[in-house]
Enzyme design. Structure first.
Site, PDB file in Angstrom:
ATOM      1  N   GLN A 105      45.614  38.752  40.996  1.00  0.00           N
ATOM      2  CA  GLN A 105      45.696  39.228  42.290  1.00  0.00           C
ATOM      3  C   GLN A 105      43.905  39.727  41.001  1.00  0.00           C
ATOM      4  OE1 GLN A 105      47.937  43.246  42.113  1.00  0.00           O
ATOM      5  NE2 GLN A 105      49.467  42.213  43.273  1.00  0.00           N
ATOM      6  N   CYS A 106      43.748  38.766  40.794  1.00  0.00           N
ATOM      7  CA  CYS A 106      41.880  38.639  40.245  1.00  0.00           C
ATOM      8  C   CYS A 106      41.023  38.329  40.777  1.00  0.00           C
ATOM      9  CB  CYS A 106      42.400  37.316  39.067  1.00  0.00           C
ATOM     10  SG  CYS A 106      41.461  37.492  37.355  1.00  0.00           S
ATOM     11  N   GLY A 107      39.804  38.865  40.302  1.00  0.00           N
ATOM     12  CA  GLY A 107      38.480  38.494  41.056  1.00  0.00           C
ATOM     13  C   GLY A 107      38.246  36.404  41.089  1.00  0.00           C
TER      14      GLY A 107
END
Length: 164
Positions: free
Chosen positions: A38-40
């Site tokens: 769930q990271c950029g």
């Protein structure tokens, strides 16, 4: 260089559970990455898979180590992580159980990697998800790369290490 300075002295639990002796990768160029779903930078999973596909038959491997230490961006269970990586990005490279890369519970592999290749301004601490460590065939760290470094940018370095 002592044997304690290679990745081959460590093992880590696979995402499926059983431990993996990293000596199984002896003689390969290894790209080790702390990952998060769930990271950029999560779309880098696609680039990591492309690098893996490009080099897996030539003696290189990508190893992903999920980590929830940065913004709680890897909250899922092993099953959720595996499903997400496979369905969203087609990941086939080896993934390991969630680990810590900083602090008192740092996985010994990452403690060693950080000692061998320091980050910005000489710091050992990993600053964010998708920090990458490229490891030579002898198990020593060649270079550390920032999360912003796209996997495709490592192709020339991987080619050079494969040629050694």
């Amino acid at each position: 260089m002592t044997a304690a300075n290679t990745i081959y002295d460590f093992s880590a639990d696979s995402l499926a559970g059983p431990p993996v002796d990293l000596a199984a990768y002896r003689g390969k160029v290894v790209l080790i990455v702390n990952t998060a779903s769930q990271c950029g930078f999560t779309p880098q999973y696609q680039g990591l898979e492309q690098v893996y596909q490009q080099f897996k038959d030539r003696g290189a491997v990508v190893l992903g180590f999920p980590c929830n230490q940065f913004g709680a961006q890897e909250p899922g269970t092993a099953e959720e992580i595996a499903s997400f990586c496979e369905k969203k990005f087609g990941v086939t490279f080896p993934l390991f159980a969630k680990i810590d890369v900083n602090g008192g519970a740092t996985h010994p592999l990452f403690a060693s990697l950080k000692k061998q290749a320091r980050g910005v301004l000489g710091t050992e601490a990993i600053k964010w998800n998708f920090t990458k460590f490229l490891v030579r065939k002898d198990g020593t760290v060649y270079q550390r790369y920032a999360p912003t470094t796209a996997p495709a940018e490592l192709v020339a370095d991987i080619e050079a290490l494969l040629a050694e």
